[in-house]
Design an enzyme around this catalytic site. Structure first.
Site, PDB file in Angstrom:
ATOM      1  N   CYS A  65       0.832  -1.206   0.000  1.00 25.42           N
ATOM      2  CA  CYS A  65       0.000   0.000   0.000  1.00 25.42           C
ATOM      3  C   CYS A  65       0.865   1.253   0.000  1.00 25.42           C
ATOM      4  CB  CYS A  65      -0.924   0.024   1.203  1.00 25.42           C
ATOM      5  SG  CYS A  65      -1.936  -1.442   1.340  1.00 25.42           S
ATOM      6  N   CYS A 134      -3.035   8.788   5.934  1.00 24.31           N
ATOM      7  CA  CYS A 134      -1.767   8.841   6.673  1.00 24.31           C
ATOM      8  C   CYS A 134      -2.018   9.112   8.157  1.00 24.31           C
ATOM      9  CB  CYS A 134      -0.852   9.939   6.130  1.00 24.31           C
ATOM     10  SG  CYS A 134      -0.392   9.700   4.410  1.00 24.31           S
TER      11      CYS A 134
END
Lengths: 155, 412
Positions: A65, A134
């Protein structure tokens, strides 16, 4: 003539907006953390860390990812987080999010650490929508490190 | 001496126009603006003459006859015209039916080749896309094994745009001629950098583009063989019948003049320029390989273009690498997905992404690249990769002998 001028001005404004957007992909704070990341490191090798009672580790994300975060907390006898360190394989925003997480964790109790929300990270770093994951990852890393510490010390 | 930043190392994407090319084009914007199709006055004649000269310059660079050059808007158009034009001309069955003919291409071709092939597949043709090995080379043997009785067209790029590998074009051309199959090559990255002779190399159709060889954007050419065999195409664009009916539309005279001049300039210093760039490329690669570990040069090590390299760095994420290298203009590619970087299907096809945690840089040098700039790039790349590895938990695991592919990652 008047309408042509208006059109030109509008066009220029659009161009300026677009440039602004491009810059916003990385806010000043993200760039600052990326260039001078805080608390980079580990408290030892993976093997050493496993055996240390006073350290909790969170390893989240996946290489495929494009983000892997490793967050380590060192907890004192008083139950306060004495120190925190991170390493991150990921984009600038992922690096900044984990760097910020270590700053915030230091000096907090475990319960206070668990209260850190990804939305606060988004706000602090002005992350754009494509980078929200994030901050989610950073919150996961915090939770996972605290859970690891608790698990190690539950026996 | 100071260096102008950012340094441009992306010449496979496009090149700056050579000032001599610009100079040659200027009169055709203003004084000599005629339509080369105007037969009745000197404005038309002047333009016609300029186009003829450019046709000779292009033909001379690739060993063709000027009559065999069709001017287009660039390689994408040339590829479309060649592939769709030949397939429809040599189709075994009429439109609207199945099994109209077999076409062979390769999985790591440019989209401007793959997409026309996919279109033809929808229109009743059979398409085979070959998968080259880890070195990325396409060999005569691969084509030979794929040829069927009903194969009508083979299209293989001369040199790959991402990894610079050079395919066995003359050998594949010979094979196709033996079997009576039309052979097209997308030579966008090749022409102007390497000696080319379409006659000797048995090429039937060849695409080239001006802006990859210091000419202007928006102009290119398709070589269409006229003898042994005489290749015919069905035009895509109809109208005034320019370019022997293959490409209607008033000619882009300024662009064509620029393309001609660019071809002439490339021919002049081709060998010395290649030697110069090869030295710089070797310096770049050997320096990075000696300074850093887990570095891999992608594609065949020898059989590739002198000015290009594609390097992978293990345990470093692509977007952060580009962020650290904002003073160098180049392409990044990765075989794995990141939130904002498109994965490279070319690197994927070569199996580069199998270890998942790496990122790749495509560095392509050009006519004005200096050794000073290359030294600067080496230093910056070294610093960036070192810094990011310092941050990378995966690099730690690698150093501790942990196999990251054996860890159970919780995908999010």
């Amino acid at each position: 003539m008047g309408s042509a001028l208006t059109r030109t001005l509008k066009h220029n404004n659009n161009r300026r907006d677009r440039r602004k957007k491009a810059d916003m992909a990385y806010s000043e704070k993200v760039i600052e953390h990326y260039e001078k990341p805080r608390n980079v490191g580990t408290f030892g090798t993976q093997k050493e860390i496993k055996e240390r009672q006073d350290i909790g580790v969170g390893l989240v994300g996946a290489p495929e990812c494009g983000d892997v975060m490793q967050l380590q907390i060192k907890v004192g006898d008083d139950g306060q987080i004495e120190d925190a360190k991170f390493k991150c394989f990921g984009c600038g925003s992922a690096i900044a999010s984990s760097s910020l997480a270590t700053e915030w964790l230091k000096g907090k109790s475990l319960d206070e650490g668990l209260e850190i929300k990804n939305t606060e990270i988004v706000e602090e770093l002005s992350l754009p929508p494509v980078k929200i994951h994030c901050s989610v990852l950073a919150e996961d890393a915090i939770k996972s490190a605290i859970a690891d510490y608790k698990e190690k010390n539950s026996k | 001496m100071s260096i102008k930043l950012p340094i441009y190392l992306d010449h496979a994407a496009t090149t700056p126009c050579d000032p001599r090319v610009v100079e040659s084009m200027l009169p055709y914007f203003t004084d000599m603006f005629g339509n080369p199709g105007s037969r009745n006055h000197s404005y038309g004649w002047d333009s016609e003459e300029a186009v003829s000269k450019a046709r000779e310059q292009v033909a001379s660079l690739i060993g063709a006859d000027p009559k065999e050059i069709i001017f287009t808007s660039g390689s994408t158009e040339s590829n479309n015209l060649a592939i769709k034009g030949a397939a429809n001309m040599y189709a075994k069955n009429p439109a609207g039916t199945e099994h109209r003919g077999h076409i062979i291409s390769v999985i790591h071709e440019h989209k401007a080749v793959l997409d026309p092939c996919k279109r033809l597949e929808k229109e009743g043709f059979d398409v085979t896309l070959l998968e080259p090995g880890q070195d990325g080379l396409v060999t005569r043997k691969m084509i030979e094994d794929a040829i069927r009785d009903d194969t009508i067209l083979v299209t293989v790029m001369w040199a790959n745009n991402e990894i610079g590998t050079i395919n066995e074009i003359p050998q594949i051309g010979e094979l196709c001629h033996d079997k009576g199959i039309i052979f097209h090559t997308d030579a966008t990255q090749w022409v102007g950098k390497m000696p080319t002779n379409v006659k000797k190399d048995n090429v039937d159709l060849l695409s080239l583009s001006a802006h990859k060889m210091y000419g202007p954007k928006g102009v290119g050419a398709l070589y269409v063989r006229r003898r042994r065999p005489r290749v015919r195409l069905i035009a895509l664009q109809e109208g005034g019948g320019q370019e022997r009916g293959y490409r209607s539309g008033t000619l882009n005279v300024t662009g064509i003049v620029g393309l001609g001049k660019a071809c002439e300039l490339c021919a002049q210093d081709m060998d010395s320029e290649r030697e110069r760039l090869l030295k710089l490329r070797n310096k770049l690669e050997t320096s990075l390989e000696s300074k850093l570990d887990v570095v891999q040069v992608n594609g065949h090590r020898e059989k590739r273009l002198a000015h290009a390299t594609n390097i992978s760095f293990g345990f470093v994420e692509g977007e952060s690498l580009m962020m650290a290298l904002k003073e160098i203009a180049m392409s990044s590619g990765s075989a794995c997905t990141s939130a904002s970087l498109e994965p490279s299907y070319v690197l994927k096809a070569l199996g580069v992404g199998d270890d998942l945690a790496h990122s790749s840089l495509r560095i392509t040098m050009g006519r004005w690249t200096t050794e000073e700039e290359v030294d600067y790039a080496i230093e910056k790349i070294f610093e960036a990769v070192s810094k990011l590895r310092e941050l990378s938990p995966l690099f730690d695991m690698h150093n501790e002998g942990i196999d990251i592919s054996k860890i159970e990652w919780a995908a999010h």
